[in-house]
Design an enzyme around this catalytic site. Sequence first.
Site, PDB file in Angstrom:
ATOM      1  N   GLU A   1     -49.947 -24.745 -24.855  1.00 61.97           N
ATOM      2  CA  GLU A   1     -49.327 -23.690 -25.663  1.00 61.97           C
ATOM      3  C   GLU A   1     -47.809 -23.871 -25.591  1.00 61.97           C
ATOM      4  O   GLU A   1     -47.245 -23.929 -24.494  1.00 61.97           O
ATOM      5  CB  GLU A   1     -49.739 -22.304 -25.142  1.00 61.97           C
ATOM      6  CG  GLU A   1     -51.215 -22.016 -25.382  1.00 61.97           C
ATOM      7  CD  GLU A   1     -51.670 -20.661 -24.821  1.00 61.97           C
ATOM      8  OE1 GLU A   1     -52.597 -20.071 -25.401  1.00 61.97           O
ATOM      9  OE2 GLU A   1     -51.119 -20.204 -23.800  1.00 61.97           O
TER      10      GLU A   1
ATOM     11  N   SER B   1     -48.380 -18.311 -16.789  1.00 62.55           N
ATOM     12  CA  SER B   1     -49.582 -17.902 -17.520  1.00 62.55           C
ATOM     13  C   SER B   1     -49.366 -16.581 -18.227  1.00 62.55           C
ATOM     14  O   SER B   1     -50.154 -16.218 -19.099  1.00 62.55           O
ATOM     15  CB  SER B   1     -50.747 -17.716 -16.549  1.00 62.55           C
ATOM     16  OG  SER B   1     -50.996 -18.882 -15.845  1.00 62.55           O
TER      17      SER B   1
ATOM     18  N   HIS C   1     -47.336 -24.157 -21.671  1.00 63.69           N
ATOM     19  CA  HIS C   1     -48.460 -23.686 -20.856  1.00 63.69           C
ATOM     20  C   HIS C   1     -49.602 -24.681 -20.923  1.00 63.69           C
ATOM     21  O   HIS C   1     -50.276 -24.805 -21.942  1.00 63.69           O
ATOM     22  CB  HIS C   1     -48.886 -22.294 -21.349  1.00 63.69           C
ATOM     23  CG  HIS C   1     -49.928 -21.666 -20.497  1.00 63.69           C
ATOM     24  ND1 HIS C   1     -50.962 -20.929 -21.007  1.00 63.69           N
ATOM     25  CD2 HIS C   1     -50.110 -21.669 -19.153  1.00 63.69           C
ATOM     26  CE1 HIS C   1     -51.723 -20.511 -20.016  1.00 63.69           C
ATOM     27  NE2 HIS C   1     -51.223 -20.943 -18.888  1.00 63.69           N
TER      28      HIS C   1
HETATM   29  P1  NAI Z   1     -50.443 -23.020  -6.764  1.00 66.64           P
HETATM   30  O1  NAI Z   1     -50.439 -21.864  -5.834  1.00 66.64           O
HETATM   31  O2  NAI Z   1     -51.568 -23.997  -6.703  1.00 66.64           O
HETATM   32  O3  NAI Z   1     -49.074 -23.872  -6.576  1.00 66.64           O
HETATM   33  C1  NAI Z   1     -47.803 -23.306  -6.575  1.00 66.64           C
HETATM   34  C2  NAI Z   1     -46.868 -24.249  -5.818  1.00 66.64           C
HETATM   35  O4  NAI Z   1     -45.519 -23.796  -5.974  1.00 66.64           O
HETATM   36  C3  NAI Z   1     -47.146 -24.285  -4.308  1.00 66.64           C
HETATM   37  O5  NAI Z   1     -47.349 -25.635  -3.914  1.00 66.64           O
HETATM   38  C4  NAI Z   1     -45.891 -23.698  -3.674  1.00 66.64           C
HETATM   39  O6  NAI Z   1     -45.556 -24.311  -2.434  1.00 66.64           O
HETATM   40  C5  NAI Z   1     -44.844 -24.003  -4.730  1.00 66.64           C
HETATM   41  N1  NAI Z   1     -43.677 -23.123  -4.738  1.00 66.64           N
HETATM   42  C6  NAI Z   1     -43.644 -21.767  -4.638  1.00 66.64           C
HETATM   43  N2  NAI Z   1     -42.378 -21.323  -4.772  1.00 66.64           N
HETATM   44  C7  NAI Z   1     -41.592 -22.427  -4.944  1.00 66.64           C
HETATM   45  C8  NAI Z   1     -40.200 -22.640  -5.150  1.00 66.64           C
HETATM   46  N3  NAI Z   1     -39.343 -21.608  -5.196  1.00 66.64           N
HETATM   47  N4  NAI Z   1     -39.750 -23.903  -5.311  1.00 66.64           N
HETATM   48  C9  NAI Z   1     -40.593 -24.945  -5.258  1.00 66.64           C
HETATM   49  N5  NAI Z   1     -41.932 -24.824  -5.079  1.00 66.64           N
HETATM   50  C10 NAI Z   1     -42.415 -23.575  -4.928  1.00 66.64           C
HETATM   51  O7  NAI Z   1     -50.279 -22.398  -8.205  1.00 66.64           O
HETATM   52  P2  NAI Z   1     -50.761 -23.010  -9.618  1.00 66.64           P
HETATM   53  O8  NAI Z   1     -52.163 -22.625  -9.857  1.00 66.64           O
HETATM   54  O9  NAI Z   1     -50.388 -24.436  -9.675  1.00 66.64           O
HETATM   55  O10 NAI Z   1     -49.860 -22.149 -10.625  1.00 66.64           O
HETATM   56  C11 NAI Z   1     -48.513 -22.481 -10.874  1.00 66.64           C
HETATM   57  C12 NAI Z   1     -48.072 -21.839 -12.173  1.00 66.64           C
HETATM   58  O11 NAI Z   1     -48.891 -22.313 -13.238  1.00 66.64           O
HETATM   59  C13 NAI Z   1     -48.193 -20.313 -12.196  1.00 66.64           C
HETATM   60  O12 NAI Z   1     -47.146 -19.800 -12.960  1.00 66.64           O
HETATM   61  C14 NAI Z   1     -49.533 -20.086 -12.888  1.00 66.64           C
HETATM   62  O13 NAI Z   1     -49.618 -18.836 -13.524  1.00 66.64           O
HETATM   63  C15 NAI Z   1     -49.519 -21.216 -13.899  1.00 66.64           C
HETATM   64  N6  NAI Z   1     -50.824 -21.660 -14.393  1.00 66.64           N
HETATM   65  C16 NAI Z   1     -51.899 -21.772 -13.543  1.00 66.64           C
HETATM   66  C17 NAI Z   1     -53.125 -22.225 -14.019  1.00 66.64           C
HETATM   67  C18 NAI Z   1     -54.309 -22.388 -13.123  1.00 66.64           C
HETATM   68  O14 NAI Z   1     -55.422 -22.623 -13.630  1.00 66.64           O
HETATM   69  N7  NAI Z   1     -54.157 -22.329 -11.796  1.00 66.64           N
HETATM   70  C19 NAI Z   1     -53.303 -22.574 -15.441  1.00 66.64           C
HETATM   71  C20 NAI Z   1     -52.086 -22.522 -16.227  1.00 66.64           C
HETATM   72  C21 NAI Z   1     -50.916 -22.036 -15.712  1.00 66.64           C
END
Ligand code: NAI
Length: 287
Positions: free
Chosen positions: A154, A119, A142
Amino acid sequence: MNLQRIVVIGAGTMGSGIAQWFAQQMCSVELVDNSQDQLHKALVVIHTSWDKLVEKEKLTSCQVNQMKKLLEVKSLDQVSKKADLVIEAIIENLQIKKDLFQKLDQDFSPSTIIASNTSSFPITLMSEAVSPERKQRFVGLHFFNPATIMKLVEVIKGEHTDATLCSQLYQWFDSKDKKPALCKDSPGFIVNRVARNFYGEPLRIVELDDEAKMKEVDKILKEVGGFKMGPFELMDLIGIDVNYSVTCSVWKAYHQEPRFAPHSLQKKMVEEKRFGRKSKRGFYKYD
Ligand code: NAI
């Protein structure tokens, strides 16, 4: 451009939605997470969502059976290293992401496109983790939450990303009924830069952890402002932890400009593990 074999890394809020969307485009998808529990949860959520779409007659059971076969959950070591596209959607932590990109660069075929769903981190900065050849095939993609519904993607060109690759990705998403936007590699890109104030100002208006005031602000922005969700509802959907990391990262990138400053309530909620909908407690409570 032919994107058929997709690997999605991170099976949380975003990764599971992105994996589901690609399977709905009839791509073969391998979904990876370092938590087995999270992988299992993601698969249950995706299958339940598809079954509901069959009930609502938006998809046929034949289509859903095919999608279920196309989407597999795996460990990183098990996935095919000849994927067309790998999308990283793990925790918003620069060093952890860079470590992962270094490994992906070594493991995957030179033709594989490596994309980040970050993000807030600059694509050029993250591309330092990969080889000079891969930098050309390293891009920001994104998606927005929920990724199966929100049309915007994006497409972010880093300093070394091949411009033709960005145009091809733009066209590919356009042909799949997404609304892609080509973005500069600037902090927060377009939406997350503009949206900082949508979260920051309401937090400064309510100041304290006062649910009645939050409800009032959400109500006003929906009824008068015409937004589909109020800022507190939206932060709960995004994840308080994710939104706080993004706020800090954009604020630092803009040399700590006060208008982007994080709020103490965000930090407090993260410390209390009130992550929003995913932990059933954020600004609001969820059953
Ligand atoms: P989340 O916390 O729901 O999920 C992240 C997942 O990554 C977890 O299941 C975790 O176990 C896993 N993980 C962590 N380190 C890891 C690794 N080294 N290898 C494999 N799996 C790993 O987070 P979310 O919300 O899905 O965000 C993920 C990415 O997407 C971030 O970069 C965030 O900034 C971006 N993002 C989030 C949005 C949102 O609305 N939540 C919108 C757009 C982008």
